[in-house]
Design an enzyme around this catalytic site. Structure first.
Site, short mmCIF file in Angstrom:
data_model
loop_
_atom_site.label_atom_id
_atom_site.label_comp_id
_atom_site.label_asym_id
_atom_site.label_seq_id
_atom_site.Cartn_x
_atom_site.Cartn_y
_atom_site.Cartn_z
N GLU A 28 0.81 -1.21 0.00
CA GLU A 28 0.00 0.00 0.00
C GLU A 28 0.85 1.27 0.00
OE1 GLU A 28 -3.87 -1.66 2.46
OE2 GLU A 28 -2.22 -0.79 3.59
N VAL A 90 -3.36 -12.04 2.54
CA VAL A 90 -2.92 -13.41 2.29
C VAL A 90 -1.58 -13.32 1.58
CG1 VAL A 90 -3.41 -15.58 1.09
CG2 VAL A 90 -5.30 -14.27 2.12
N ILE A 99 -8.43 -18.43 0.25
CA ILE A 99 -8.11 -18.17 1.66
C ILE A 99 -8.69 -16.83 2.12
CG2 ILE A 99 -6.23 -17.79 3.32
CD1 ILE A 99 -4.60 -19.83 1.60
N GLY A 100 -8.55 -15.79 1.28
CA GLY A 100 -9.14 -14.49 1.64
C GLY A 100 -10.64 -14.59 1.82
N TYR A 134 -14.31 -7.88 -3.48
CA TYR A 134 -15.37 -7.49 -2.55
C TYR A 134 -16.68 -7.25 -3.29
CZ TYR A 134 -11.41 -6.70 0.63
OH TYR A 134 -10.28 -6.84 1.38
#
Length: 165
Positions: A28, A90, A99-100, A134
């Site tokens: 990020e 992850v 997994i996320g 998302y």
């Protein structure tokens, strides 16, 4: 994902979680903003009244923590109880395995079990991959639909505005 289990974090997971927080912050471009340590995570998450909750993804073969999510309770005067997912990460070596999604499901199940009606999270605008994930799962970008802007007072500003005369 057959070799990975999702479970509540423990104190002994905190050093690995901190390293993944740093890894996420590096992606990020905010590594310089990470002030958290394993001892802070232990104090804040495992005291008498935990300030946050976390789940980890553990590779059962290697016993390595390969992902985590940190979340807190959130309350809205309009919607009531919900969860705010602060971080979801992850490791690159374990991505594209669901997994996320399993970490998010664990958070959602925790929220539902505690009477929550929603899940809130923030995404950096340029980090399109997670935003698309998302959205595929039903998230709405309220900065587009409701014109909300997220505001924050950092430590110095917080102290200046609220803790000094």
């Amino acid at each position: 994902m057959e070799n990975v289990v999702i479970r509540k974090s423990t104190k002994s997971d905190c050093p690995e979680i901190v390293e993944m927080i740093k890894e996420l912050a590096k992606v990020e471009e905010m590594l310089d903003q990470v002030k958290i340590s394993a001892s802070m995570l232990i104090e804040d998450g495992f005291g008498e009244v935990p300030y946050y909750h976390a789940f980890v993804a553990e590779d059962v073969t290697t016993k390595e923590i390969v992902g985590f999510t940190i979340f807190v309770h959130h309350y809205s005067g309009r919607h009531g109880k919900s969860i705010h997912m602060e971080d979801l990460f992850v490791q690159l070596s374990h991505r594209k395995q669901g997994i996320g999604s399993q970490l998010m499901k664990a958070v959602a199940e925790y929220g539902a079990g505690n009477g929550c009606s929603g899940l809130h999270l923030h995404c950096i605008e340029w980090n399109v991959g997670p935003m698309e994930m998302y959205k595929r799962r039903g998230a709405k970008n309220i900065s587009e639909t409701e014109e909300w802007q997220i505001m924050r007072f950092n430590s110095a500003e917080f102290e200046k505005l609220f803790l000094t005369d």
